[in-house]
Design a protein around this motif. Structure first.
Motif: not given
Lengths: 265, 236
Positions: B193-200, B225-231
Motif C-alpha cells: 500500500i503506497t502513495h509513491d508511484l515511482e516505487l510502485a 507513462q506520463s499520461l497514466i501517471r498524471e491520471k
C-alpha cells in the motif's frame, strides 16, 4: 532480627510483594499505566478503610475496591485518550468514600497512618498465607496469558493487527494490577505502593533488552528495596517505607545515569 | 490447469455511518504476485485490508482465502502503517521480532519458533543487529524489524501498509529491494500500500487504484507513462 516473629512474617510477605510488584510493574510501565497504579493505591486506601469499617480485613477491603475500580476503568475507557479523565473521576469518588469510612469506623488516626504508610508489625502469619496465595494467583494468570500480554504491552499496534482479544487482556491485566496494589500495600502502605509497581520496572527499562531480563531486573531491584528497607527500618526504627522509597529512587537515578554513560561511550 | 487465487473478494461493500467506503468491490490476488494498492488518503485502502483481516465487518459480499498448503489456513502477515516505538523502547530487535508468536500461551519457545525467528532476522539482514535496542535503531532498520515481525509467523501473504512513507530515498529502495527478494526467494505474495508511484512502478508488477469505493488496475510499468501517471496522481 529473625528471632522476632513479626520480622519473619514481614520478610516473607515482602518477598512475595517484591515478586508480584516486579512482574506486574514491567507491564505497568510498558502499558503506560503508571498513573493508574498511583490512583489504584489511593483507592486501596479507601478499600482498606472500608474493610476496617465493615469488619472485613483491610486487605479484603482493598481487593474489593481496587478490583471494582479497575473493572470500572476498564469498562469506561480502555482507550488511552479517555483513560486519564476516567481514572480521575473514579479515584475522586473512592478517596471520598475512604475518608467517609474511616471517620465512620471507630479506629483511631494511627490506624489510618498504618494503612497509608504501611506497617511491618501488623502482619500475621495468616495474612502472609493469604498474600502468598494471591501472589501465586497473579503469577499464574500472567503465565497463562503470557504471549498475548507481552505482545499487547510492548507492541500494541502490532498486536492490534493480529486477532487477539486485546480488550479482555486489558481488563484481566487491570484486575491483576488491582491485586498487586492490594498485596504490595500491606508492607509499604497504600500511599507508596505505586513505588514498587513503577520504579523497579522503570529502572529495568534502562538495563534490560529482553522481557525475561526486564522481569529479572525489576524483581531484583524490588527485592533489594524491600529486604534492605526492612533491615534498615529494624536497625534505625525509622519507617520502612521511607527506606524502600529512597532505595528505589536511588536505583532509578543510577539506572538513568548508567544508560547515559553507555550511550555516550 | 488454472491457478486459484489465494484471495478472492467478490462484491465487497463496507459502510461507515457517514459513507460507503467500499462499494461492491471485486479483487483477486494470485500466489507469488507483488502488487501495489494506491489511493487517496481516506479512500479505504486500510479498510479493505482490515476487512481481509476480519477486523471490519462488510455489509455485503464475500472474502475467500484459499490455503497454499494443505495442512494450514492461509497466513497473512500485516505490517501496520504507524508504530509507537520511541527512543527509549527497551527491547532488542530480536525480542521485538519475537513478540509475534501467538501459537501458544506459555513463555517458552519451541525449537521451530526459534528457527523461524532466526530465519526472519536473516531474511531482513538483521542478524548482526539482533541485540541492538529497537529504540536506537535507524528508521530503515526499524521498518525491517517491523517486516521481520510479520515474517516470523511464516506468512503466505504479506501486506505492507505505507511502510516506506517515513524513509529517505535510499532506505525506501533498500526496503523494497528486500521485499522483492522475499517475493522471489520465498514465493511470498505481497500487497504494497503506497502513495509513491515511482516505487510502485519499480518494484510491483500490477497496481490497483482505489477510488470512490471501487478498484481499477493496470500494469505498474504503465505508471512510467506520463499520461497514466498524471491520471493516477490526480486520483490520489
Amino acid at each position: 532480627m529473625f528471632a522476632l516473629v513479626f520480622m519473619r512474617n514481614a520478610y516473607l510477605a515482602s518477598t512475595f510483594i517484591a515478586l508480584t510488584c516486579g512482574v506486574i510493574g514491567v507491564f505497568v510501565v510498558a502499558r503506560n499505566l503508571s498513573f493508574l497504579s498511583h490512583t489504584l493505591s489511593e483507592i486501596g486506601f479507601a478499600g482498606a478503610a472500608f474493610g476496617v469499617f465493615s469488619g472485613l480485613s483491610a486487605l479484603n477491603g482493598m481487593l474489593i475496591f481496587t478490583s471494582l475500580s479497575s473493572l470500572i476503568v476498564g469498562a469506561l475507557g480502555v482507550e488511552k485518550s479517555r483513560r486519564e479523565a476516567t481514572i480521575s473521576a473514579v479515584s475522586s469518588l473512592f478517596i471520598g468514600l475512604g475518608i467517609l469510612f474511616l471517620s465512620l469506623s471507630s479506629k483511631n488516626a494511627s490506624y489510618a497512618t498504618n494503612i497509608l504508610f504501611g506497617s511491618i508489625v501488623g502482619i500475621s502469619f495468616d495474612e502472609v498465607k493469604q498474600l502468598i496465595i494471591l501472589s501465586a494467583l497473579v503469577m499464574l494468570f500472567v503465565l497463562m496469558m503470557w504471549r498475548s500480554l507481552v505482545f499487547d504491552s510492548f507492541d500494541s499496534v502490532g498486536a492490534a493487527s493480529q486477532n487477539i482479544h486485546r480488550d479482555l487482556i486489558s481488563i484481566i491485566f487491570l484486575i491483576l494490577l488491582a491485586f498487586a496494589v492490594s498485596i504490595g500495600a500491606q508492607i509499604v502502605g497504600s500511599l507508596l505502593v505505586f513505588i514498587l509497581l513503577t520504579l523497579p520496572a522503570a529502572s529495568a527499562q534502562y538495563l534490560g533488552r529482553t522481557v525475561p531480563q526486564l522481569l529479572m531486573i525489576a524483581i531484583g531491584i524490588s527485592l533489594i528495596g524491600v529486604w534492605l528497607g526492612l533491615y534498615l527500618g529494624y536497625v534505625t526504627n525509622w519507617p520502612v517505607t521511607f527506606f524502600i522509597a529512597s532505595i528505589e529512587v536511588l536505583i532509578y537515578l543510577l539506572a538513568i545515569l548508567y544508560s547515559r554513560l553507555v550511550q555516550r561511550s | 490447469m488454472t491457478v486459484e487465487p489465494i484471495l478472492d473478494i467478490k462484491q465487497l461493500t463496507v459502510r461507515f455511518p457517514d459513507k460507503v467506503v467500499l462499494d461492491r468491490l471485486d479483487f483477486q490476488l494470485y500466489p507469488g504476485e507483488m502488487i501495489s494498492l494506491i489511493g487517496a488518503n481516506g479512500a479505504g485502502k486500510t479498510t479493505l485490508i482490515r476487512a481481509v483481516l476480519h477486523q471490519v465487518k462488510p455489509v455485503h459480499g464475500t472474502i475467500e482465502t484459499h490455503p497454499l498448503h494443505e495442512t494450514r489456513q492461509l497466513k497473512i502477515g500485516y505490517v501496520p502503517q504507524f508504530r509507537n516505538i520511541d527512543h527509549d523502547f527497551p527491547l532488542s530487535i530480536a525480542s521485538f521480532v519475537g513478540l509475534n508468536r501467538l501459537g501458544h500461551h506459555w513463555p517458552f519457545y519451541t525449537k521451530q519458533e526459534h528457527q523461524n525467528l532466526k530465519h526472519a532476522l536473516a531474511c531482513t539482514y538483521l542478524t548482526d543487529l539482533a541485540q541492538t535496542r529497537l529504540g536506537s535503531a535507524s528508521g530503515g532498520e526499524k521498518q525491517r524489524a517491523y517486516l521481520a515481525q510479520a515474517l516470523v509467523d511464516d506468512p503466505d501473504l504479506l501486506i505492507l501498509d505505507e511502510s516506506t512513507a517515513s524513509l529517505d530515498v535510499q532506505a525506501k529502495n533498500e526496503l523494497m529491494a528486500l521485499v522483492q527478494e522475499l517475493n522471489h526467494n520465498e514465493q511470498l505474495t505481497v500487497v504494497f500500500i503506497t502513495h509513491d508511484l515511482e516505487l510502485a512502478a519499480r518494484y510491483t508488477t500490477k497496481y490497483y487504484l482505489l477510488e470512490d469505493g471501487k478498484l481499477s488496475s493496470g500494469a505498474s510499468a504503465d505508471l512510467n507513462q506520463s499520461l497514466i501517471r498524471e491520471k493516477v496522481r490526480g486520483a490520489i
